[in-house]
Write a protein that holds these residues in place. Structure first.
Motif, PDB file in Angstrom:
ATOM      1  N   SER B 120     -80.056  43.258   6.535  1.00  0.00           N
ATOM      2  CA  SER B 120     -79.265  43.469   7.758  1.00  0.00           C
ATOM      3  C   SER B 120     -77.780  43.348   7.463  1.00  0.00           C
ATOM      4  CB  SER B 120     -79.644  42.431   8.821  1.00  0.00           C
ATOM      5  OG  SER B 120     -81.020  42.504   9.055  1.00  0.00           O
ATOM      6  N   LEU B 121     -77.411  42.361   6.662  1.00  0.00           N
ATOM      7  CA  LEU B 121     -75.993  42.188   6.329  1.00  0.00           C
ATOM      8  C   LEU B 121     -75.466  43.427   5.613  1.00  0.00           C
ATOM      9  CD1 LEU B 121     -75.982  38.476   5.069  1.00  0.00           C
ATOM     10  CD2 LEU B 121     -75.059  39.350   7.220  1.00  0.00           C
ATOM     11  N   LEU B 122     -76.236  43.931   4.668  1.00  0.00           N
ATOM     12  CA  LEU B 122     -75.809  45.112   3.915  1.00  0.00           C
ATOM     13  C   LEU B 122     -75.675  46.326   4.843  1.00  0.00           C
ATOM     14  CD1 LEU B 122     -78.004  44.743   0.693  1.00  0.00           C
ATOM     15  CD2 LEU B 122     -75.546  44.317   0.895  1.00  0.00           C
ATOM     16  N   GLU B 123     -76.561  46.379   5.816  1.00  0.00           N
ATOM     17  CA  GLU B 123     -76.576  47.508   6.741  1.00  0.00           C
ATOM     18  C   GLU B 123     -75.444  47.423   7.769  1.00  0.00           C
ATOM     19  OE1 GLU B 123     -80.223  49.410   8.866  1.00  0.00           O
ATOM     20  OE2 GLU B 123     -79.167  50.302   7.175  1.00  0.00           O
ATOM     21  N   LYS B 124     -75.180  46.216   8.254  1.00  0.00           N
ATOM     22  CA  LYS B 124     -74.250  46.070   9.385  1.00  0.00           C
ATOM     23  C   LYS B 124     -72.776  45.934   8.976  1.00  0.00           C
ATOM     24  CE  LYS B 124     -77.704  46.062  12.235  1.00  0.00           C
ATOM     25  NZ  LYS B 124     -78.019  47.328  12.883  1.00  0.00           N
ATOM     26  N   PHE B 125     -72.506  45.353   7.829  1.00  0.00           N
ATOM     27  CA  PHE B 125     -71.106  45.174   7.415  1.00  0.00           C
ATOM     28  C   PHE B 125     -70.582  46.452   6.784  1.00  0.00           C
ATOM     29  CE2 PHE B 125     -72.229  40.841   8.188  1.00  0.00           C
ATOM     30  CZ  PHE B 125     -71.047  40.229   8.567  1.00  0.00           C
TER      31      PHE B 125
END
Lengths: 251, 312
Positions: B120-125
């Motif tokens: 999720s972090l990789l996707e959202k940032f």
């Protein structure tokens, strides 16, 4: 003889059941102390508290002058207290030799990622240990293929590999065939005497108790009912009525 | 069997080189297979302790993103690879300190949960990671020499081979050491380990960090080979793929992961070419076949054949 282990006022209850209700006991250096008593009297609980598996709710345990109450099992083992189990705790997918070697490696330091477990020094010591226990013939057998007598001896051998000064054994002869029982205990007693290990063992067989213990502690409902040489304790009328009636000789 | 293993490894490596020369288009596939084999070797270490991680793609993703972020400033393979391993190892240590308190389903699911957090972090940032578009890996060098065209493919194939060989050797030694045998002891009698004065958690932590290092190396090789990283590297199906390969290859020997990975990639490529719409079914059938008829995986089959050959 000096005191090696001393329990003072140990208390532990599981719900309403008092497994230890003010246990005071001093184990003398070099002795073989048998613990007898009916099921549920708190014998195993005493071993579990002494070896750090259970934390007492009250009281204290001193070993060699140092308080060890509530320490983790690992810390207690490192101080020289070993234990064996009612249900042998062997590494079932390893051979007997590997089990022994792993216990020896644990004593020497297990944190070696590249030296093989079965290195020359460890193998020699493991073979010698198993030979003392009369287990030469089965050292290449997987631990889950052994009979109960061999499992018990292998379990105790692993505890002895750690070179403890005090060994607590939970029913070392339970499940062992009657025909092998005395041989198992003879072997055990010889090894422990040679290694100068003080032993506390829970036992239901009064023949074994009478023959191999220096003193007997009688447990009943979380208390010590009687304590003394087997010749006296096993003839005490109260013990005969309260305990031996449950665990009678030749039962 | 243990004595035959290095010869089998050599024969396998030679076969891979021959295939890579004879069919250049397979070189890319084999490089990825070797990289995945390295990550699966890490899964195998944890399997020895009876623990299954459904989140180890997280460490591969960390390795891959370290390569993507660091490549513009220090694009040398010989720098990026250790850097990626170090990053994955450090994260593995931090997470491992917490996660090695848990066993079985909790261990599996916590790994999965954390890998999905990373996904999720990789996707959202987006500002940093470019989200699901991913990052194109800048041109690379090896020992100062620029890598391009077929040379780059050969360098990555050779790098994967060397790293695979190195970890194969490490795992082989490690698993028969006191630490490795204690690791197997966690699976059968963890209580006994504690009563021998050995920290089961410490033993598992070492294996966990080692497995994170392996997955990090795998991710770095994947990133340097495909030259593109996306959050999908950390997605739970990628972790599932690693467990799938572990079962396919067999957990009984340290060659299993590589056999499994090569088998997996080849089935995938040929199944996708032959039945474009239902290629996953071919993988499913292969796994079903292994579970039903060869529970020891590809390694188990080979080991069985060798044992039989020795008896007769």
């Amino acid at each position: 003889m000096s005191v090696l282990l001393e329990a003072r006022g140990l208390r532990l209850a599981f719900g309403g059941v008092k497994a230890a209700d003010g246990i005071d006991l001093a184990v003398m250096r070099g002795e073989f102390l048998a613990i007898i008593g009916p099921n549920g009297a708190g014998k195993t609980t005493f071993i579990n508290m002494t070896t750090g598996y259970l934390r007492p709710q009250g009281g204290s345990i001193h070993y060699d002058g140092e308080e060890i109450t509530g320490l983790a099992p690992r810390a207690i083992v490192k101080r020289g207290i070993g234990r064996s189990f009612q249900l042998p705790q062997l590494f079932t997918e390893h051979t007997v030799l590997q089990n022994a070697a792993l216990a020896i490696a644990a004593r020497r330091g297990v944190w070696q990622p590249f030296a093989p477990l079965l290195s020359v020094g460890v193998i020699d010591e493991a073979r010698e240990l198993l030979s003392r226990f009369g287990l030469d013939g089965i050292r290449e057998s997987r631990a889950d293929t052994l009979n109960e007598g061999a499992r018990k001896l292998a379990d105790i051998a692993m505890a002895v590999a750690l070179r403890p000064r005090l060994l607590l054994m939970d029913e070392p002869t339970s499940g062992v065939a009657a025909s092998e029982k005395m041989a198992v205990v003879e072997t055990l007693a010889r090894v422990l005497r040679e290694a100068e290990v003080t032993a506390v063992f829970v036992e239901h067989d009064m023949d074994v108790v009478e023959r191999f213990s220096d003193r007997v502690a009688v447990w009943s409902q979380g208390r010590i009912l009687a304590l003394g040489p087997p010749g006296e304790v096993l003839r005490d009328p109260e013990v005969l009525r309260e305990v031996i009636g449950v665990a009678a000789p030749h039962a | 069997m243990r004595r035959a293993e290095p010869w089998l490894a050599l024969a396998g490596a030679a076969a891979l080189v021959v295939v890579a020369v004879a069919a250049p288009w397979l070189r890319f596939i084999l490089t990825l297979a070797l990289a995945k084999g390295i990550a699966v070797l890490g899964i195998l270490l944890l399997l020895r302790a009876g623990q299954v991680s459904f989140g180890h793609a997280m460490y591969a993703a960390i390795g891959a993103y370290v390569v993507a972020f660091a490549a513009p400033s220090m694009g040398d393979v010989l720098v990026l690879l250790p850097l990626a391993m170090l990053a994955a190892g450090v994260v593995g240590l931090v997470i491992g300190v917490f996660i090695t308190r848990y066993r079985e389903i909790f261990f599996s699911m916590l790994n999965l949960a954390l890998s999905m957090v990373l996904y999720s972090l990789l996707e959202k940032f987006y500002a940093i990671t470019k989200g699901s578009d991913g990052i194109r890996v800048a041109p690379l060098r090896i020992a100062g020499m620029a890598m391009d065209g077929p040379m780059a493919a050969w360098v990555m194939f050779a790098t994967a081979m060397v790293v695979a060989a190195m970890f194969w050797w490490v795992a082989r030694r490690y698993l028969v050491s006191p630490m490795g045998e204690a690791l197997a002891g966690i699976k059968t009698r963890e209580t006994r380990l504690e009563f021998m004065g050995v920290s089961a958690r410490g033993v598992l932590l070492v294996a966990y960090v080692l497995s994170a290092l392996m997955a990090g190396a795998a991710g770095a090789i994947i990133a340097m080979t495909t030259r593109h990283v996306t959050p999908l590297l950390a997605y739970w199906t990628s972790s599932g793929e690693l467990v799938f390969i572990a079962i396919l290859g067999g957990a009984g020997g340290v060659l299993g992961p590589f056999l499994g990975a090569v088998t997996y990639e080849l089935i995938r490529v040929y199944a996708a070419a032959a039945f474009a719409d239902i290629w996953q079914m071919a993988l499913g059938l292969a796994l079903l076949g292994v579970i039903l008829f060869a529970p020891g995986g590809v390694w188990g089959v080979i080991a069985g054949l060798l044992r039989r050959a020795r008896v007769t």
